[in-house]
Enzyme design. Structure first.
Site, mmCIF file in Angstrom:
data_model
loop_
_atom_site.group_PDB
_atom_site.id
_atom_site.type_symbol
_atom_site.label_atom_id
_atom_site.label_comp_id
_atom_site.label_asym_id
_atom_site.label_seq_id
_atom_site.Cartn_x
_atom_site.Cartn_y
_atom_site.Cartn_z
ATOM 1 N N ASP A 22 2.198 45.610 39.477
ATOM 2 C CA ASP A 22 2.308 45.304 38.047
ATOM 3 C C ASP A 22 0.935 45.355 37.372
ATOM 4 O O ASP A 22 -0.078 45.081 38.007
ATOM 5 C CB ASP A 22 2.938 43.913 37.878
ATOM 6 C CG ASP A 22 3.449 43.692 36.460
ATOM 7 O OD1 ASP A 22 3.654 44.679 35.728
ATOM 8 O OD2 ASP A 22 3.642 42.515 36.083
ATOM 9 N N ARG A 26 -1.198 47.088 30.896
ATOM 10 C CA ARG A 26 -2.338 46.305 30.390
ATOM 11 C C ARG A 26 -3.656 46.971 30.761
ATOM 12 O O ARG A 26 -4.609 46.961 29.990
ATOM 13 C CB ARG A 26 -2.272 44.876 30.944
ATOM 14 C CG ARG A 26 -1.326 43.991 30.152
ATOM 15 C CD ARG A 26 -0.968 42.748 30.907
ATOM 16 N NE ARG A 26 -0.028 43.042 31.981
ATOM 17 C CZ ARG A 26 0.229 42.216 32.989
ATOM 18 N NH1 ARG A 26 -0.393 41.061 33.071
ATOM 19 N NH2 ARG A 26 1.114 42.559 33.910
ATOM 20 N N HIS A 39 -0.093 54.234 34.287
ATOM 21 C CA HIS A 39 0.799 54.599 35.394
ATOM 22 C C HIS A 39 0.166 55.696 36.253
ATOM 23 O O HIS A 39 0.291 55.694 37.475
ATOM 24 C CB HIS A 39 2.158 55.066 34.865
ATOM 25 C CG HIS A 39 2.895 53.993 34.112
ATOM 26 N ND1 HIS A 39 3.020 52.705 34.588
ATOM 27 C CD2 HIS A 39 3.531 53.991 32.913
ATOM 28 C CE1 HIS A 39 3.705 51.967 33.722
ATOM 29 N NE2 HIS A 39 4.030 52.736 32.702
ATOM 30 N N SER A 67 12.084 49.212 38.397
ATOM 31 C CA SER A 67 13.174 48.253 38.582
ATOM 32 C C SER A 67 14.410 48.689 37.808
ATOM 33 O O SER A 67 14.327 49.517 36.886
ATOM 34 C CB SER A 67 12.733 46.858 38.115
ATOM 35 O OG SER A 67 12.788 46.766 36.706
ATOM 36 N N GLU A 69 15.748 47.113 35.657
ATOM 37 C CA GLU A 69 15.557 46.656 34.272
ATOM 38 C C GLU A 69 14.559 47.540 33.508
ATOM 39 O O GLU A 69 14.457 47.455 32.274
ATOM 40 C CB GLU A 69 15.060 45.207 34.248
ATOM 41 C CG GLU A 69 16.119 44.176 34.656
ATOM 42 C CD GLU A 69 16.467 44.207 36.130
ATOM 43 O OE1 GLU A 69 15.555 44.441 36.958
ATOM 44 O OE2 GLU A 69 17.653 44.032 36.461
ATOM 45 N N LEU A 133 3.817 54.405 60.042
ATOM 46 C CA LEU A 133 4.209 53.517 58.944
ATOM 47 C C LEU A 133 5.514 53.976 58.268
ATOM 48 O O LEU A 133 5.714 55.171 58.052
ATOM 49 C CB LEU A 133 3.078 53.545 57.901
ATOM 50 C CG LEU A 133 3.300 52.808 56.595
ATOM 51 C CD1 LEU A 133 3.163 51.305 56.811
ATOM 52 C CD2 LEU A 133 2.291 53.270 55.529
ATOM 53 N N ILE A 197 9.516 37.079 40.613
ATOM 54 C CA ILE A 197 10.030 38.113 41.528
ATOM 55 C C ILE A 197 10.566 39.314 40.750
ATOM 56 O O ILE A 197 10.658 40.407 41.293
ATOM 57 C CB ILE A 197 11.144 37.516 42.433
ATOM 58 C CG1 ILE A 197 10.624 36.283 43.211
ATOM 59 C CG2 ILE A 197 11.694 38.541 43.415
ATOM 60 C CD1 ILE A 197 9.558 36.539 44.226
ATOM 61 N N SER A 198 10.945 39.106 39.476
ATOM 62 C CA SER A 198 11.468 40.195 38.646
ATOM 63 C C SER A 198 12.565 41.009 39.337
ATOM 64 O O SER A 198 12.583 42.241 39.268
ATOM 65 C CB SER A 198 10.331 41.123 38.179
ATOM 66 O OG SER A 198 9.417 40.433 37.364
#
Ligand code: IPE
Ligand code: IPE
Ligand code: MG
Length: 254
Positions: A22, A26, A39, A67, A69, A133, A197-198
């Site tokens: 996140d 900003r 981004h 997400s 949302e 990984l 946690i969104s």
């Protein structure tokens, strides 16, 4: 699979780290730039985080990229994010493959274009047998969606006569969630200063350590990542036991 991590008495490092990346917007706004440039800067931070996770020999790194949302954002930002996703998928997959990294995309893919769904399937197929990984990218992911889709799978089995309701327990529901076959998430990192946690992994974070940092995602480099790992190592994880019980377990180890 296990949704409740078991203390193994020796692992100091986390095996599975999840990150809510996140603060891109900003970061850009602070520089008087458009959010999309944040981004783009975030993509470099993703590369650095993957490299560091690989060097640490983590089993898995799970990154929250988009997400369920995030569709609510302005149309041009959503389009820019999708465009970046497609571009990065195209440019990075071979590199991941060369480094023995297994790529998984978790989330509801049905909202993506047929062409993006095809690219995702190809990338997963190419890297499926890699043993280094595991990199999980959460795209159109929501923790509630995840639990709901698992419930639907079980309901279909019940409706089809293959399962009795009383056979449904935590283990069976957990086995139908995303990441079920992977190591439990040990550490959740959220950059950007918010402490929530969104709607990221809800079930899977049951016993994860939570680490919040004000560092904005594009600035989150090796140094910030190692500080988060050090904080994890310094914490006493009890899994509902007492510290004394954990110490007794450790002394029992050969
Ligand atoms: C996270 O950065 C990236 C995505 C959600 C895709 P944000 O875009 O949420 O950045 P802030 O929180 O507005 O700074
Ligand atoms: C969470 O960040 C989602 C991703 C990092 C992909 P958001 O910026 O969308 O979360 P909220 O809106 O602040 O809760
Ligand atoms: Mg944000």
């Amino acid at each position: 699979m296990s949704t409740t991590a078991a203390f193994d008495g020796q692992s100091q490092l986390p095996r599975h780290v999840a990150i809510i990346m996140d603060g891109n917007g900003r970061w850009a706004e602070q520089r008087g730039k458009l959010r999309v440039s944040g981004h783009k800067a975030g993509v470099k931070a993703v590369r650095d985080a993957v490299t560091f996770a690989y060097k640490l020999k983590l089993d898995a790194l799970t990154l929250f990229a988009f997400s369920s949302e995030n569709w609510r954002r302005p149309q041009d930002e959503v389009s820019a994010l999708m465009g970046l996703f497609v571009a990065v998928l195209g440019s990075e997959v071979r590199k991941l493959h060369r480094n023995n990294i297994r790529l998984r995309i978790i989330g509801d893919r049905s909202a993506f274009s047929a062409s993006l769904q095809g690219k995702i399937a190809d990338a997963e197929q190419l890297t499926a047998n890699n043993s280094g990984l595991t990199l999980n990218i959460a795209a159109n992911y929501g923790g509630r969606w995840d639990i709901t889709q698992a419930c639907r799978q079980l309901a279909e089995q019940v409706a089809g006569g293959d399962l009795l309701p009383e056979q449904i327990d935590e283990r069976l529901l957990g086995a139908h969630l995303t990441l079920a076959e992977q190591a439990p998430v040990d550490l959740l990192i959220r950059t950007g200063g918010e402490q929530r946690i969104s709607n990221f992994l809800l079930w899977q974070l049951a016993y994860a350590e939570l680490y919040f940092t004000p560092v904005l995602w594009p600035d989150f480099g090796e140094e910030s990542f190692s500080e988060a790992i050090a904080a994890f190592v310094g914490r006493e994880r009890r899994f509902g036991c007492t510290g004394a019980q954990i110490r007794a377990l450790v002394t029992k180890q050969p």
